[in-house]
Design a protein around this motif. Structure first.
Motif, PDB file in Angstrom:
ATOM      1  N   ALA A  84       0.830  -1.212   0.000  1.00  0.00           N
ATOM      2  CA  ALA A  84       0.000   0.000   0.000  1.00  0.00           C
ATOM      3  C   ALA A  84       0.859   1.254   0.000  1.00  0.00           C
ATOM      4  O   ALA A  84       0.544   2.243  -0.681  1.00  0.00           O
ATOM      5  CB  ALA A  84      -0.917  -0.008   1.220  1.00  0.00           C
ATOM      6  N   LEU A  85       1.951   1.233   0.760  1.00  0.00           N
ATOM      7  CA  LEU A  85       2.841   2.391   0.811  1.00  0.00           C
ATOM      8  C   LEU A  85       3.450   2.676  -0.549  1.00  0.00           C
ATOM      9  O   LEU A  85       3.433   3.827  -1.025  1.00  0.00           O
ATOM     10  CB  LEU A  85       3.946   2.151   1.840  1.00  0.00           C
ATOM     11  CG  LEU A  85       5.023   3.237   1.926  1.00  0.00           C
ATOM     12  CD1 LEU A  85       4.432   4.528   2.497  1.00  0.00           C
ATOM     13  CD2 LEU A  85       6.200   2.767   2.766  1.00  0.00           C
ATOM     14  N   LEU A  86       3.989   1.653  -1.198  1.00  0.00           N
ATOM     15  CA  LEU A  86       4.625   1.850  -2.503  1.00  0.00           C
ATOM     16  C   LEU A  86       3.614   2.312  -3.538  1.00  0.00           C
ATOM     17  O   LEU A  86       3.927   3.151  -4.399  1.00  0.00           O
ATOM     18  CB  LEU A  86       5.306   0.559  -2.943  1.00  0.00           C
ATOM     19  CG  LEU A  86       6.480   0.100  -2.061  1.00  0.00           C
ATOM     20  CD1 LEU A  86       7.018  -1.242  -2.537  1.00  0.00           C
ATOM     21  CD2 LEU A  86       7.588   1.147  -2.043  1.00  0.00           C
ATOM     22  N   GLU A  87       2.404   1.797  -3.460  1.00  0.00           N
ATOM     23  CA  GLU A  87       1.350   2.240  -4.383  1.00  0.00           C
ATOM     24  C   GLU A  87       1.021   3.713  -4.164  1.00  0.00           C
ATOM     25  O   GLU A  87       0.836   4.476  -5.122  1.00  0.00           O
ATOM     26  CB  GLU A  87       0.102   1.387  -4.181  1.00  0.00           C
ATOM     27  CG  GLU A  87      -1.033   1.747  -5.130  1.00  0.00           C
ATOM     28  CD  GLU A  87      -2.251   0.865  -4.933  1.00  0.00           C
ATOM     29  OE1 GLU A  87      -3.337   1.254  -5.417  1.00  0.00           O
ATOM     30  OE2 GLU A  87      -2.136  -0.189  -4.293  1.00  0.00           O
ATOM     31  N   THR A  88       0.978   4.134  -2.892  1.00  0.00           N
ATOM     32  CA  THR A  88       0.699   5.540  -2.593  1.00  0.00           C
ATOM     33  C   THR A  88       1.808   6.445  -3.111  1.00  0.00           C
ATOM     34  O   THR A  88       1.550   7.506  -3.707  1.00  0.00           O
ATOM     35  CB  THR A  88       0.528   5.733  -1.076  1.00  0.00           C
ATOM     36  OG1 THR A  88      -0.659   5.052  -0.656  1.00  0.00           O
ATOM     37  CG2 THR A  88       0.419   7.206  -0.702  1.00  0.00           C
ATOM     38  N   LEU A  89       3.055   6.054  -2.883  1.00  0.00           N
ATOM     39  CA  LEU A  89       4.181   6.862  -3.368  1.00  0.00           C
ATOM     40  C   LEU A  89       4.106   7.030  -4.882  1.00  0.00           C
ATOM     41  O   LEU A  89       4.350   8.130  -5.410  1.00  0.00           O
ATOM     42  CB  LEU A  89       5.507   6.203  -2.981  1.00  0.00           C
ATOM     43  CG  LEU A  89       5.851   6.124  -1.492  1.00  0.00           C
ATOM     44  CD1 LEU A  89       7.184   5.425  -1.291  1.00  0.00           C
ATOM     45  CD2 LEU A  89       5.871   7.509  -0.848  1.00  0.00           C
ATOM     46  N   GLN A  90       3.763   5.959  -5.580  1.00  0.00           N
ATOM     47  CA  GLN A  90       3.690   6.026  -7.037  1.00  0.00           C
ATOM     48  C   GLN A  90       2.485   6.837  -7.497  1.00  0.00           C
ATOM     49  O   GLN A  90       2.596   7.699  -8.376  1.00  0.00           O
ATOM     50  CB  GLN A  90       3.622   4.620  -7.618  1.00  0.00           C
ATOM     51  CG  GLN A  90       3.568   4.584  -9.146  1.00  0.00           C
ATOM     52  CD  GLN A  90       3.577   3.171  -9.692  1.00  0.00           C
ATOM     53  OE1 GLN A  90       3.332   2.211  -8.964  1.00  0.00           O
ATOM     54  NE2 GLN A  90       3.858   3.030 -10.976  1.00  0.00           N
ATOM     55  N   GLN A  91       1.333   6.581  -6.906  1.00  0.00           N
ATOM     56  CA  GLN A  91       0.101   7.241  -7.353  1.00  0.00           C
ATOM     57  C   GLN A  91       0.174   8.751  -7.195  1.00  0.00           C
ATOM     58  O   GLN A  91      -0.307   9.500  -8.059  1.00  0.00           O
ATOM     59  CB  GLN A  91      -1.089   6.687  -6.568  1.00  0.00           C
ATOM     60  CG  GLN A  91      -2.431   7.329  -6.953  1.00  0.00           C
ATOM     61  CD  GLN A  91      -3.582   6.763  -6.145  1.00  0.00           C
ATOM     62  OE1 GLN A  91      -3.418   5.818  -5.371  1.00  0.00           O
ATOM     63  NE2 GLN A  91      -4.763   7.332  -6.313  1.00  0.00           N
ATOM     64  N   TYR A  92       0.780   9.211  -6.078  1.00  0.00           N
ATOM     65  CA  TYR A  92       0.808  10.649  -5.806  1.00  0.00           C
ATOM     66  C   TYR A  92       2.172  11.275  -6.084  1.00  0.00           C
ATOM     67  O   TYR A  92       2.386  12.440  -5.750  1.00  0.00           O
ATOM     68  CB  TYR A  92       0.394  10.904  -4.350  1.00  0.00           C
ATOM     69  CG  TYR A  92      -1.073  10.623  -4.104  1.00  0.00           C
ATOM     70  CD1 TYR A  92      -2.036  11.600  -4.327  1.00  0.00           C
ATOM     71  CD2 TYR A  92      -1.491   9.362  -3.694  1.00  0.00           C
ATOM     72  CE1 TYR A  92      -3.379  11.336  -4.128  1.00  0.00           C
ATOM     73  CE2 TYR A  92      -2.836   9.091  -3.490  1.00  0.00           C
ATOM     74  CZ  TYR A  92      -3.779  10.073  -3.711  1.00  0.00           C
ATOM     75  OH  TYR A  92      -5.119   9.815  -3.517  1.00  0.00           O
ATOM     76  N   ALA A  93       3.064  10.522  -6.709  1.00  0.00           N
ATOM     77  CA  ALA A  93       4.391  11.015  -7.061  1.00  0.00           C
ATOM     78  C   ALA A  93       5.086  11.642  -5.848  1.00  0.00           C
ATOM     79  O   ALA A  93       5.650  12.741  -5.921  1.00  0.00           O
ATOM     80  CB  ALA A  93       4.294  12.017  -8.209  1.00  0.00           C
ATOM     81  N   LEU A  94       5.042  10.930  -4.728  1.00  0.00           N
ATOM     82  CA  LEU A  94       5.622  11.440  -3.487  1.00  0.00           C
ATOM     83  C   LEU A  94       7.104  11.077  -3.407  1.00  0.00           C
ATOM     84  O   LEU A  94       7.512   9.992  -3.828  1.00  0.00           O
ATOM     85  CB  LEU A  94       4.887  10.840  -2.279  1.00  0.00           C
ATOM     86  CG  LEU A  94       3.401  11.164  -2.174  1.00  0.00           C
ATOM     87  CD1 LEU A  94       2.772  10.356  -1.048  1.00  0.00           C
ATOM     88  CD2 LEU A  94       3.185  12.649  -1.948  1.00  0.00           C
ATOM     89  N   PRO A  95       7.912  11.951  -2.848  1.00  0.00           N
ATOM     90  CA  PRO A  95       9.341  11.647  -2.710  1.00  0.00           C
ATOM     91  C   PRO A  95       9.556  10.568  -1.653  1.00  0.00           C
ATOM     92  O   PRO A  95       8.910  10.569  -0.604  1.00  0.00           O
ATOM     93  CB  PRO A  95       9.939  12.981  -2.273  1.00  0.00           C
ATOM     94  CG  PRO A  95       8.819  13.690  -1.575  1.00  0.00           C
ATOM     95  CD  PRO A  95       7.569  13.289  -2.323  1.00  0.00           C
ATOM     96  N   ALA A  96      10.488   9.668  -1.920  1.00  0.00           N
ATOM     97  CA  ALA A  96      10.775   8.592  -0.976  1.00  0.00           C
ATOM     98  C   ALA A  96      11.817   8.998   0.058  1.00  0.00           C
ATOM     99  O   ALA A  96      11.906   8.384   1.123  1.00  0.00           O
ATOM    100  CB  ALA A  96      11.254   7.350  -1.728  1.00  0.00           C
ATOM    101  N   GLY A  97      12.597  10.033  -0.231  1.00  0.00           N
ATOM    102  CA  GLY A  97      13.684  10.434   0.658  1.00  0.00           C
ATOM    103  C   GLY A  97      13.278  10.651   2.103  1.00  0.00           C
ATOM    104  O   GLY A  97      13.966  10.161   3.018  1.00  0.00           O
ATOM    105  N   PRO A  98      12.174  11.362   2.368  1.00  0.00           N
ATOM    106  CA  PRO A  98      11.781  11.570   3.767  1.00  0.00           C
ATOM    107  C   PRO A  98      11.485  10.269   4.516  1.00  0.00           C
ATOM    108  O   PRO A  98      11.710  10.191   5.728  1.00  0.00           O
ATOM    109  CB  PRO A  98      10.521  12.440   3.647  1.00  0.00           C
ATOM    110  CG  PRO A  98      10.717  13.180   2.375  1.00  0.00           C
ATOM    111  CD  PRO A  98      11.379  12.198   1.453  1.00  0.00           C
ATOM    112  N   LEU A  99      11.012   9.243   3.811  1.00  0.00           N
ATOM    113  CA  LEU A  99      10.758   7.968   4.476  1.00  0.00           C
ATOM    114  C   LEU A  99      12.071   7.269   4.826  1.00  0.00           C
ATOM    115  O   LEU A  99      12.167   6.613   5.870  1.00  0.00           O
ATOM    116  CB  LEU A  99       9.914   7.059   3.591  1.00  0.00           C
ATOM    117  CG  LEU A  99       8.504   7.558   3.257  1.00  0.00           C
ATOM    118  CD1 LEU A  99       7.753   6.518   2.438  1.00  0.00           C
ATOM    119  CD2 LEU A  99       7.724   7.905   4.518  1.00  0.00           C
TER     120      LEU A  99
END
Length: 281
Positions: A84-99
């Protein structure tokens, strides 16, 4: 709701009832995405409760780093929170760096070093808590949400301070100190006294000062939230629970090592709903 989504929501409810309650007032269209961020945070925060020594905790944190960076193996796909997390990052084009920085900051939880000072605590809170609300604002905005940075920053620090004030006795008994040691030292309290459960006027004064710091950050968060567009405000409904915690902490200030009073889930949910009714405009 699919089976995996239901598992994510259940895990969030079980591990972090407060953020679960806060997520229920989010718009339905973005709720699952934000719950996936919250569930990831809850799963990572729970690592220190599940391991008896740092090494296994380090391995679990590295598993999450690998999953987010795309280096994980088949087990990633079978983990509903990771999926679910990876899908959210992809769907909303969120940066992974803060995670990745969140995971690095959570290494502190595995050891018994005291939090040195307020600056270090604010950095830790920013990377482990404030970031969650910045992500939530970005999801609600559908893109960058720079206007929410102050609200996220102050709410994260206020919530982290309130949470560790509530858990002060529990952590002290485990030999851990998440609150700034420099504040205790300034009031004549030694780290050894804290771990030994020794109450004193100095300890009360130090905890009072930390409570005031939390109130100050909560007040700054409130001011920043009031300036936001109404579409972004649901991301910050957790402020209602911070305010409730600070009232409770004040009422039990004379028993710093006592087990925290567990608030009723319905009362927490009602506090969030009432907050939204007053701010959803």
């Amino acid at each position: 709701m699919g089976e995996d989504s239901a598992l994510v929501v259940t895990l969030l409810r079980d591990l972090d009832g407060d953020r679960y309650a806060a997520s229920l007032v989010l718009p339905a269209g973005q709720r699952a995405a934000i719950q996936s961020i919250f569930a990831f945070s809850a799963e990572v925060a729970a690592i220190r409760e599940r391991v008896s020594e740092p090494a296994p905790g380090e391995i679990r944190l590295q598993w999450w780093v690998d999953a987010i960076e795309g280096k994980g193996h088949g087990a990633v796909a079978s983990n509903p929170v990771a999926g679910a997390l990876l899908e959210t990052l992809q769907q909303y084009a969120l940066p992974a760096g803060p995670l990745i920085r969140l995971l690095a900051a959570r290494r502190f939880d595995l050891y018994h070093d005291a939090m040195p000072d307020i600056g270090q605590f604010e950095g830790y809170a920013g990377e482990t808590v404030s970031v969650l609300y910045q992500y939530a604002a970005m999801i609600l905005a559908g893109g960058p949400a720079e206007a929410a940075a102050d609200a996220a920053g102050h709410l994260g620090v206020a919530q982290a301070l309130a949470g560790h004030l509530r858990a002060f006795g529990y952590n002290a008994a485990r030999g851990q100190l998440f609150l700034p040691l420099s504040i205790f030292t300034a009031h004549g309290v030694r780290e050894a006294d804290i771990h030994a459960g020794i109450a004193s006027a100095g300890l009360t004064a130090a905890l009072g000062q930390i409570t005031e710091l939390a109130r100050d950050h909560a007040a700054k968060a409130r001011t920043a939230i009031d300036k936001l567009d109404s579409d972004l405000k649901p991301a910050f409904a957790s402020l209602a629970l911070v305010d409730a915690d600070l009232r409770m902490i004040h009422s039990v200030a004379d028993a710093p090592f006592a087990a925290p009073r567990m608030p009723a889930p319905f009362g927490r949910l009602w506090a969030v709903i009432w907050w939204m009714l007053r701010h959803a405009r």
